[in-house]
Every structure is written in C-alpha cells, then in structure tokens.
Design an enzyme around this catalytic site. Sequence first.
Site, PDB file in Angstrom:
ATOM      1  N   GLY A 157      30.899  42.788  35.456  1.00  0.00           N
ATOM      2  CA  GLY A 157      30.670  41.352  35.292  1.00  0.00           C
ATOM      3  C   GLY A 157      30.884  40.670  36.631  1.00  0.00           C
ATOM      4  O   GLY A 157      30.704  41.296  37.686  1.00  0.00           O
ATOM      5  N   ARG A 158      31.308  39.412  36.592  1.00  0.00           N
ATOM      6  CA  ARG A 158      31.464  38.658  37.852  1.00  0.00           C
ATOM      7  C   ARG A 158      32.484  39.313  38.782  1.00  0.00           C
ATOM      8  O   ARG A 158      32.237  39.494  39.965  1.00  0.00           O
ATOM      9  CB  ARG A 158      31.943  37.237  37.569  1.00  0.00           C
ATOM     10  CG  ARG A 158      30.988  36.388  36.788  1.00  0.00           C
ATOM     11  CD  ARG A 158      31.617  35.030  36.576  1.00  0.00           C
ATOM     12  NE  ARG A 158      30.953  34.296  35.529  1.00  0.00           N
ATOM     13  CZ  ARG A 158      31.250  34.376  34.248  1.00  0.00           C
ATOM     14  NH1 ARG A 158      32.229  35.156  33.840  1.00  0.00           N
ATOM     15  NH2 ARG A 158      30.587  33.673  33.357  1.00  0.00           N
ATOM     16  N   ILE A 159      33.653  39.645  38.219  1.00  0.00           N
ATOM     17  CA  ILE A 159      34.704  40.198  39.091  1.00  0.00           C
ATOM     18  C   ILE A 159      34.350  41.620  39.520  1.00  0.00           C
ATOM     19  O   ILE A 159      34.505  41.989  40.690  1.00  0.00           O
ATOM     20  CB  ILE A 159      36.090  40.123  38.394  1.00  0.00           C
ATOM     21  CG1 ILE A 159      36.450  38.656  38.099  1.00  0.00           C
ATOM     22  CG2 ILE A 159      37.168  40.754  39.275  1.00  0.00           C
ATOM     23  CD1 ILE A 159      37.725  38.442  37.297  1.00  0.00           C
ATOM     24  N   SER A 178      29.395  49.783  32.096  1.00  0.00           N
ATOM     25  CA  SER A 178      29.275  48.412  31.634  1.00  0.00           C
ATOM     26  C   SER A 178      28.356  48.386  30.432  1.00  0.00           C
ATOM     27  O   SER A 178      27.533  49.287  30.268  1.00  0.00           O
ATOM     28  CB  SER A 178      28.676  47.560  32.753  1.00  0.00           C
ATOM     29  OG  SER A 178      29.161  46.247  32.696  1.00  0.00           O
ATOM     30  N   ARG A 239      43.771  43.701  32.004  1.00  0.00           N
ATOM     31  CA  ARG A 239      44.830  43.485  31.022  1.00  0.00           C
ATOM     32  C   ARG A 239      45.500  44.823  30.730  1.00  0.00           C
ATOM     33  O   ARG A 239      44.812  45.851  30.597  1.00  0.00           O
ATOM     34  CB  ARG A 239      44.270  42.907  29.711  1.00  0.00           C
ATOM     35  CG  ARG A 239      43.876  41.429  29.767  1.00  0.00           C
ATOM     36  CD  ARG A 239      45.049  40.484  29.954  1.00  0.00           C
ATOM     37  NE  ARG A 239      44.646  39.091  29.973  1.00  0.00           N
ATOM     38  CZ  ARG A 239      44.301  38.379  31.054  1.00  0.00           C
ATOM     39  NH1 ARG A 239      44.330  38.964  32.245  1.00  0.00           N
ATOM     40  NH2 ARG A 239      43.962  37.116  30.947  1.00  0.00           N
ATOM     41  N   GLU A 268      53.713  42.831  29.119  1.00  0.00           N
ATOM     42  CA  GLU A 268      54.015  41.770  30.079  1.00  0.00           C
ATOM     43  C   GLU A 268      54.813  40.613  29.465  1.00  0.00           C
ATOM     44  O   GLU A 268      54.468  40.213  28.339  1.00  0.00           O
ATOM     45  CB  GLU A 268      52.658  41.224  30.546  1.00  0.00           C
ATOM     46  CG  GLU A 268      52.622  40.856  31.974  1.00  0.00           C
ATOM     47  CD  GLU A 268      51.192  40.528  32.380  1.00  0.00           C
ATOM     48  OE1 GLU A 268      50.341  41.424  32.364  1.00  0.00           O
ATOM     49  OE2 GLU A 268      50.975  39.363  32.713  1.00  0.00           O
ATOM     50  N   HIS A 286      51.179  39.941  38.101  1.00  0.00           N
ATOM     51  CA  HIS A 286      49.994  39.263  37.572  1.00  0.00           C
ATOM     52  C   HIS A 286      49.591  38.056  38.446  1.00  0.00           C
ATOM     53  O   HIS A 286      49.669  36.898  38.012  1.00  0.00           O
ATOM     54  CB  HIS A 286      50.232  38.810  36.115  1.00  0.00           C
ATOM     55  CG  HIS A 286      48.957  38.579  35.364  1.00  0.00           C
ATOM     56  ND1 HIS A 286      48.858  38.709  33.999  1.00  0.00           N
ATOM     57  CD2 HIS A 286      47.716  38.219  35.791  1.00  0.00           C
ATOM     58  CE1 HIS A 286      47.615  38.444  33.608  1.00  0.00           C
ATOM     59  NE2 HIS A 286      46.904  38.139  34.687  1.00  0.00           N
ATOM     60  N   ILE A 287      49.172  38.384  39.664  1.00  0.00           N
ATOM     61  CA  ILE A 287      48.810  37.325  40.616  1.00  0.00           C
ATOM     62  C   ILE A 287      47.338  37.401  41.034  1.00  0.00           C
ATOM     63  O   ILE A 287      46.973  36.917  42.105  1.00  0.00           O
ATOM     64  CB  ILE A 287      49.725  37.347  41.872  1.00  0.00           C
ATOM     65  CG1 ILE A 287      49.767  38.752  42.494  1.00  0.00           C
ATOM     66  CG2 ILE A 287      51.120  36.847  41.535  1.00  0.00           C
ATOM     67  CD1 ILE A 287      50.445  38.796  43.866  1.00  0.00           C
TER      68      ILE A 287
HETATM   69  C1  DGY Z   1      42.975  35.470  34.129  1.00  0.00           C
HETATM   70  O1  DGY Z   1      42.643  34.334  34.488  1.00  0.00           O
HETATM   71  O2  DGY Z   1      42.679  35.916  33.022  1.00  0.00           O
HETATM   72  C2  DGY Z   1      43.713  36.323  35.098  1.00  0.00           C
HETATM   73  O3  DGY Z   1      44.353  37.359  34.448  1.00  0.00           O
HETATM   74  C3  DGY Z   1      44.660  35.523  35.938  1.00  0.00           C
HETATM   75  O4  DGY Z   1      45.141  36.274  36.995  1.00  0.00           O
END
Ligand code: DGY
Length: 320
Positions: A157-159, A178, A239, A268, A286-287
């Site tokens: 996808g985008r990322i 995908s 995730r 988490e 988670h940054i």
């Molecule tokens: C999100 O926006 O879902 C990301 O996990 C944030 O880092």
Amino acid sequence: MAEKKVFVTYKIPDAGIELIRKKGFSVKVHSKENLITRQELIKNVKDADAVISLLTDKIDKDVIDQMKQCRIIANYAVGFNNIDIEYAKSKGIIVTNTPDVLTDSTADLTMALVLACARRLNEGEKMMRRKQFKGWRPELLLGYELKNKIFGIVGMGRIGFAVAKRAFAFGCKIIYYSKNKNPEAEKFFNARKVSLKTLMKNSDIISLHIPLTDKTKNLINSDMLNLMKKNAIFINTARGEVVDEKHLIGLLKNKKIFAAGFDVYENEPAVNPELLKLDNVVLLPHIGSATIEARNAMSELAAKNVISVLSGKKPLTPVN
Ligand code: DGY
C-alpha cells in the site's frame, strides 16, 4: 443552535485544535499526563458531537453505545483496529483515519530499523556507552550490506510503496505480497508480486506494512516464520498482533535468523521480557509516525475531517 462539541482524548499538536476552534466549535482536550481511562472515555463521549481518538483508545460497542450525538470519530492514526468501525457505521457514525501524511515518516523509520539491524547499531551503541570499545578490529560487529539483498514487503500500500522506493535506492531487489498487484511498484522498482510463502522463504529482509484485521491477525504465524533464511532481518512497524511474536522470539534466541526490528508489540505497551534479553533485536516505542511534520499534519487532517462532517460535508478520509 447549540455549539458543537469536539472531544479529544489526549493532547495532540495544536495545529488541528486551532483549526477546529477557528470554525467556532468547542474543543475539550483530555490533556492529562496519562492515557484516558475507559471510564473517562465513556463519560466524555456522551455529549460529544465529534471525538478525536488515539490508536490506544479502544472504541468498542460499549463505548459507541454511550455516544448520544457523535457524528464522527477521527482516529489520530492511519491504523484503526482500535475502533469497531462496522458498529460505528450501524449507528451512523463516520470513522476517519490519517493516511498519506505519515507515510514518509513511517517508511523512514522502517529503513532506520533495517539499517540498525543490518549494521548492528544497537550493539555498537551499547558497547560505546559501556566503555567496551577497545579499538578497531577486522571482525568487530560484522553486519550485512543492503545492496543486492532481496527485500520482501508484506503489503504494497502507501507505506509499503514508500519503503520499496527507499529499499530500491539502496540497491535491493523488491518482492512483495499484497492483495492487489501494484503496477507502479513493478514499473519503478522492478518489484515482483509473490506468494507469502515465497516471500518468507526468499527474502533477506522482510518488512510488514499491512493493517491489523481479522484476516491479518497472526498472518505471520510459526509456519511462515520458520521459512525465513538464517541471515534474515525481520521488521515490524505495522501491528504486533500480525505476527506470532513468541515464536519469532524463539527464532531470534536460537539465532535461526539474523535480527529483528520492532516498533510495535503484541501486548503493547507491555514488551515480552525475553525480547529485552536479546542482542539481535532493535526495540522502539511505536514511533513510526513520530516526526514533527507527520504529527502536525495528522492533527490537521483529523481536524479537517471533524470540521467537514460537523459542517454537513463529506469526510476527507473515511474508513467505514
Ligand atoms: C498509525 O498511525 O497507525 C501508526 O501505527 C502510528 O505510528
């Protein structure tokens, strides 16, 4: 007409809050140090016309049932697995997320994890801080180059696409798993769509970029993980629940793969204590989207979604 109320479950950058105030809506920010509790959430959503939520706020049926006049839940994240979007829809509540604006930040962080794992940056860092550096050595902390490595992207996808772009620039060969073919990735990065099994078996680097859904939960199970090469680097900025984390830890412990980079965790914010004992992991809190640019843009986008819906217009980035 009564003033429309927007409830924000935690302090977010001012940019978006200002936009909402300028439109004449009232904003209440639950700006305590700690994340909002379930009781506080239930209490505050009752009379809100719009809620801006974090990915850590579980907005399930019980919470949604308390929303007496809410028209939009604007999640301050691209992921929205924290919200029961179907139930919200059945109640006429629109849910939105913040796509695009955090793509580059997350892709940058993914590459930071890849490089940290490949070049053993955390071990080097620890060595320096512990004053254990005794001088240059021919075989000190040997890692891997990225050039010519097979980079497997789960979710184009985008990322995923933004990561492919970066990995391609480092000289990697891109394969991806995908739902849909991505003709642009194939054209620009010579990316090849493969089965998940083929990806797990052939990749030197594996990076996850899929949302958490019922279908993707534990998608990377023990059978999939067991297919990885001995030199594999595994990266998760998506995730935690997408992966059998316990099994992955076993592989890392027994040096069955080279390293793993985590930005997200199964439970988490709790982190499996076994992970903390390992040298071949890089652990981040988670940054993925934590840049000033992305977080400001996320704030603005969440606000624009709220303003649009409360003004009787369509949301910009709906998910349900
Ligand atoms: C999100 O926006 O879902 C990301 O996990 C944030 O880092």
